[in-house]
Design an enzyme around this catalytic site. Sequence first.
Site, PDB file in Angstrom:
ATOM      1  N   ASN A   9       0.864  -1.180   0.000  1.00 37.69           N
ATOM      2  CA  ASN A   9       0.000   0.000   0.000  1.00 37.69           C
ATOM      3  C   ASN A   9       0.901   1.231   0.000  1.00 37.69           C
ATOM      4  OD1 ASN A   9      -1.835   2.013   0.340  1.00 37.69           O
ATOM      5  ND2 ASN A   9      -2.447   1.436   2.419  1.00 37.69           N
ATOM      6  N   TRP A  10       1.035   1.838  -1.174  1.00 38.05           N
ATOM      7  CA  TRP A  10       1.976   2.960  -1.296  1.00 38.05           C
ATOM      8  C   TRP A  10       1.393   4.279  -0.793  1.00 38.05           C
ATOM      9  CZ3 TRP A  10       4.602   1.794  -6.710  1.00 38.05           C
ATOM     10  CH2 TRP A  10       5.511   0.752  -6.526  1.00 38.05           C
ATOM     11  N   LYS A  11       0.110   4.272  -0.425  1.00 46.32           N
ATOM     12  CA  LYS A  11      -0.518   5.492   0.105  1.00 46.32           C
ATOM     13  C   LYS A  11      -0.237   6.658  -0.852  1.00 46.32           C
ATOM     14  CE  LYS A  11      -0.126   3.369   4.609  1.00 46.32           C
ATOM     15  NZ  LYS A  11      -0.025   3.504   6.064  1.00 46.32           N
ATOM     16  N   HIS A  98      -9.537   1.545   5.137  1.00 45.05           N
ATOM     17  CA  HIS A  98      -8.247   1.812   5.773  1.00 45.05           C
ATOM     18  C   HIS A  98      -8.424   2.867   6.873  1.00 45.05           C
ATOM     19  CE1 HIS A  98      -4.087   2.893   6.404  1.00 45.05           C
ATOM     20  NE2 HIS A  98      -3.763   1.762   5.800  1.00 45.05           N
ATOM     21  N   GLU A 100      -6.682   5.285   7.720  1.00 48.62           N
ATOM     22  CA  GLU A 100      -6.416   6.674   7.289  1.00 48.62           C
ATOM     23  C   GLU A 100      -7.631   7.267   6.585  1.00 48.62           C
ATOM     24  OE1 GLU A 100      -2.775   5.739   5.253  1.00 48.62           O
ATOM     25  OE2 GLU A 100      -1.844   5.312   7.190  1.00 48.62           O
ATOM     26  N   GLU A 170      -5.484  -4.209  10.858  1.00 40.41           N
ATOM     27  CA  GLU A 170      -4.452  -3.185  11.004  1.00 40.41           C
ATOM     28  C   GLU A 170      -4.720  -2.367  12.267  1.00 40.41           C
ATOM     29  OE1 GLU A 170      -2.494  -2.305   6.880  1.00 40.41           O
ATOM     30  OE2 GLU A 170      -3.955  -0.777   7.383  1.00 40.41           O
ATOM     31  N   GLY A 176       2.619   2.741  10.705  1.00 40.88           N
ATOM     32  CA  GLY A 176       3.584   3.822  10.483  1.00 40.88           C
ATOM     33  C   GLY A 176       4.306   4.267  11.739  1.00 40.88           C
ATOM     34  N   SER A 216       3.549  -1.735  10.490  1.00 41.74           N
ATOM     35  CA  SER A 216       5.003  -1.787  10.685  1.00 41.74           C
ATOM     36  C   SER A 216       5.618  -3.149  10.360  1.00 41.74           C
ATOM     37  CB  SER A 216       5.373  -1.337  12.095  1.00 41.74           C
ATOM     38  OG  SER A 216       4.907  -0.018  12.326  1.00 41.74           O
ATOM     39  N   GLY A 237       2.946  -0.938   4.400  1.00 43.42           N
ATOM     40  CA  GLY A 237       3.055   0.467   4.019  1.00 43.42           C
ATOM     41  C   GLY A 237       4.503   0.839   3.753  1.00 43.42           C
TER      42      GLY A 237
HETATM   43  P1  13P Z   1       3.065   0.672   7.758  1.00 43.73           P
HETATM   44  O1  13P Z   1       3.585  -0.633   7.191  1.00 43.73           O
HETATM   45  O2  13P Z   1       3.817   1.871   7.255  1.00 43.73           O
HETATM   46  O3  13P Z   1       2.918   0.609   9.227  1.00 43.73           O
HETATM   47  O4  13P Z   1       1.584   0.862   7.154  1.00 43.73           O
HETATM   48  C1  13P Z   1       0.669  -0.158   7.286  1.00 43.73           C
HETATM   49  C2  13P Z   1      -0.517   0.182   6.482  1.00 43.73           C
HETATM   50  O5  13P Z   1      -1.239   1.114   6.804  1.00 43.73           O
HETATM   51  C3  13P Z   1      -0.772  -0.594   5.274  1.00 43.73           C
HETATM   52  O6  13P Z   1      -2.035  -0.320   4.763  1.00 43.73           O
END
Ligand code: 13P
Length: 252
Positions: A9-11, A98, A100, A170, A176, A216, A237
């Site tokens: 997931n590159w956001k 998600h 976010e 998650e 993150g 993470s 992420g």
């Molecule tokens: P991180 O791997 O940066 O913690 O992000 C996880 C995430 O939100 C994947 O959708």
Amino acid sequence: MRKKTVIANWKMNYDFHETTSFIRNFLKFVFERKINHNKEIIIAPSFPFLHISNQILQGTTLNIAAQNIYQKDEGAYTGEVSAPMLKSIGVQKVILGHSERREFFFEKNNVLLEKIKIALKYSFNIIFCVGESSIERSNNQQFEVVKNQLKETVFHCSSDEIKFFHIAYEPVWAIGTGTTATFEQVQTMHEFIRSLFFKKYGENISNKISILYGGSINDFNAKNFFSQKDIDGGLVGKSSLELEKFLKIVES
Ligand code: 13P
């Protein structure tokens, strides 16, 4: 036996050049180093680069996913992207729910259910995210929270529709932050989620539903997560943005 899945997931990261060169190099290194990953690999770049990413991945076993869709077929919704638009460029998978999106774009379970319905209408595979906040975890409410998130969204779907889902657990406090949940915490939650599917849909579906962990994940801890009984892969992420790390994760 459930196949493991790893999703990048590159956001809101990577421009055109970064996206295309990452994907080309990833394919090159997998081939050159004969990486035998035996997993479903999905990359979720930003909307503008889904089409080119899909073209690069033609003829490979890798797939792409969108990070969101709007809940209407079409119309006066400035700035939004619809399921049929994505379908028309060959996108078949979407991440929904998600944390976010829930936190920064105020997507509540009722809206997420609308998004699920439209995604299913256009036969998308859905990676649906659930997870508790740190306050909810410290109050020991994580099971109740995840149960409600599923009850108000995914559990409105029929047994036939459930085949289109991956669930991604998650925990918000692990996203993150560099703080991962422990393998035991994740395994326990995944077992709980599977038991909810058992109660709602029966044994067959509960055995088949793919439950991924996200929060993470990195090249050091991925192997331990992926070897837990009820963890069927990861939604990654930050570490999916670094080629060497991501290669190690898919190899784990
Ligand atoms: P991180 O791997 O940066 O913690 O992000 C996880 C995430 O939100 C994947 O959708």
